[in-house]
Scaffold this motif. Structure first.
Motif, short mmCIF file in Angstrom:
data_model
loop_
_atom_site.label_atom_id
_atom_site.label_comp_id
_atom_site.label_asym_id
_atom_site.label_seq_id
_atom_site.Cartn_x
_atom_site.Cartn_y
_atom_site.Cartn_z
N ASP A 152 53.00 48.57 40.36
CA ASP A 152 53.11 47.95 39.02
C ASP A 152 52.06 46.88 38.81
N ALA A 153 50.85 47.13 39.32
CA ALA A 153 49.76 46.16 39.17
C ALA A 153 49.32 46.06 37.72
N ILE A 154 49.14 44.83 37.25
CA ILE A 154 48.70 44.58 35.88
C ILE A 154 47.40 43.80 35.93
N ARG A 155 46.43 44.27 35.15
CA ARG A 155 45.15 43.60 35.06
C ARG A 155 45.01 42.89 33.71
N GLU A 156 44.17 41.86 33.71
CA GLU A 156 43.87 41.18 32.45
C GLU A 156 43.01 42.08 31.56
N LYS A 157 42.74 41.60 30.37
CA LYS A 157 41.98 42.38 29.41
C LYS A 157 40.56 42.66 29.89
N ASP A 158 40.08 41.88 30.87
CA ASP A 158 38.74 42.14 31.40
C ASP A 158 38.67 43.43 32.20
N GLY A 159 39.83 44.04 32.47
CA GLY A 159 39.86 45.30 33.21
C GLY A 159 39.69 45.15 34.70
N CYS A 160 39.58 43.91 35.19
CA CYS A 160 39.36 43.67 36.62
C CYS A 160 40.44 42.80 37.24
N THR A 161 40.66 41.63 36.70
CA THR A 161 41.50 40.62 37.32
C THR A 161 42.95 41.06 37.39
N VAL A 162 43.48 41.18 38.60
CA VAL A 162 44.88 41.54 38.79
C VAL A 162 45.71 40.28 38.69
N VAL A 163 46.69 40.29 37.80
CA VAL A 163 47.50 39.10 37.56
C VAL A 163 48.89 39.19 38.17
N SER A 164 49.38 40.39 38.42
CA SER A 164 50.71 40.50 39.00
C SER A 164 50.91 41.90 39.58
N GLY A 165 51.95 42.02 40.38
CA GLY A 165 52.32 43.29 41.00
C GLY A 165 53.24 43.03 42.18
N VAL A 166 53.62 44.08 42.87
CA VAL A 166 54.49 43.95 44.03
C VAL A 166 53.82 44.65 45.21
N LEU A 167 53.70 43.93 46.31
CA LEU A 167 53.13 44.50 47.53
C LEU A 167 54.26 44.93 48.46
N HIS A 168 54.24 46.20 48.86
CA HIS A 168 55.11 46.68 49.92
C HIS A 168 54.26 46.65 51.18
N ASP A 169 54.36 45.55 51.91
CA ASP A 169 53.40 45.22 52.95
C ASP A 169 53.51 46.14 54.15
N ARG A 170 52.42 46.81 54.47
CA ARG A 170 52.40 47.75 55.59
C ARG A 170 52.56 47.02 56.92
N TYR A 171 51.98 45.82 57.05
CA TYR A 171 52.02 45.11 58.33
C TYR A 171 53.41 44.59 58.69
N THR A 172 54.18 44.12 57.69
CA THR A 172 55.45 43.47 57.97
C THR A 172 56.66 44.24 57.45
N GLY A 173 56.46 45.14 56.49
CA GLY A 173 57.57 45.84 55.87
C GLY A 173 58.22 45.06 54.74
N LYS A 174 57.71 43.87 54.45
CA LYS A 174 58.28 43.05 53.38
C LYS A 174 57.77 43.49 52.02
N SER A 175 58.56 43.24 50.98
CA SER A 175 58.10 43.39 49.61
C SER A 175 57.80 42.00 49.07
N ILE A 176 56.60 41.82 48.55
CA ILE A 176 56.12 40.49 48.15
C ILE A 176 55.66 40.56 46.70
N SER A 177 56.20 39.70 45.86
CA SER A 177 55.76 39.62 44.47
C SER A 177 54.46 38.83 44.41
N PHE A 178 53.49 39.40 43.72
CA PHE A 178 52.20 38.73 43.57
C PHE A 178 52.06 38.23 42.14
N HIS A 179 51.71 36.96 42.00
CA HIS A 179 51.41 36.37 40.70
C HIS A 179 50.17 35.52 40.88
N ARG A 180 49.11 35.85 40.15
CA ARG A 180 47.87 35.10 40.31
C ARG A 180 48.06 33.67 39.84
N GLY A 181 47.60 32.74 40.64
CA GLY A 181 47.68 31.33 40.31
C GLY A 181 47.20 30.49 41.46
#
Length: 243
Positions: free
Chosen positions: A102-131
């Motif tokens: 569910d990655a969302i980019r800004e209008k510039d078409g590049c900058t990822v502002v949010s999404g959810v990582l299902h982390d391969r290394y740890t198995g955790k689900s991590i919410s990402f919010h740019r800031g």
């Protein structure tokens, strides 16, 4: 929400290419020696990874004294010749978009502002919010760390080849920030993913990148990679599927 570019999807599939395709069986331990062959991992994918590992030159890591991040070009440069280059987006954002659900980019078409990582290394689900105070929760890991790559022969690559290595999607994965920091520039004899089911995949990815850029492994590193290639998740595949 922006659609995933086809080449980013393809890069994700390449990254997942080392997944085990069949259940693993117990393996015999090989004889020891300075450059003893790694035990052959079960299944075609494991056997191919083991063959790649056995083809790598074995030598002690060189000194880090002359290493500088600048030797690998500007961070997250879009100027290399690998698959993601020249799409006008920093490599970091391309990898975030590839690896987050569910990655969302800004209008510039590049900058990822949010999404959810299902982390391969740890198995955790991590919410990402740019800031400023939140972006570091998800970081981009060089599967073969650049410092380790330097010690393994990258000092002898051209500047263009080092730029590619630093931005190659096969050598990059989004992961939990503290886990990435703990890994640092350690080789496989010093660090493996805390999630056991990720270790076969991780070793396969490291071997593939080292073979691609003609890098070496130390004796201890080869042994650790070989042991990781013997491992196999109970289901015969990485529980995180193809992400």
């Amino acid at each position: 929400m922006a659609h995933r570019p086809r080449r980013l999807v393809a890069a994700g599939l390449v990254l997942a290419g080392a997944l085990v395709s069949a259940a693993c069986s117990p393996l015999a331990v090989s004889t020891t020696g300075d450059a003893a062959p790694a035990p052959a991992a079960a299944g075609p994918a494991g056997q191919a990874a083991t063959a790649q590992l056995n083809a790598l030159p074995v030598q002690a890591h060189s000194s880090l004294s002359a290493y500088s991040r600048a030797e690998f070009g500007p961070a997250w440069s879009d100027e290399g010749t690998v698959e993601l280059a020249h799409n006008h987006c920093p490599t970091r954002d391309d990898i975030l978009f590839r690896d987050l659900s569910d990655a969302i980019r800004e209008k510039d078409g590049c900058t990822v502002v949010s999404g959810v990582l299902h982390d391969r290394y740890t198995g955790k689900s991590i919410s990402f919010h740019r800031g400023r105070s939140t972006s570091l929760a998800v970081q981009i890991d060089h599967i073969v760390p650049l410092g380790l790559a330097w010690q393994s022969g990258a000092r002898n690559l051209t500047a263009s080849q080092r730029l590619n290595l630093a931005n190659d999607p096969e050598n990059l994965i989004a992961t939990d920030g503290p886990t990435n920091a703990a890994k640092g520039a350690k080789d496989a004899s010093q660090w493996l993913p805390p999630r056991n089911n990720a270790r076969y995949w991780y070793a396969s990815a490291q071997v593939r990148v080292k073979a691609k850029y003609r890098l070496s492994v130390s004796r201890a590193e080869k042994q650790a990679l070989g042991q990781a290639l013997e491992s196999c998740p109970a289901s015969g595949t990485d529980a995180k599927g193809t992400r």
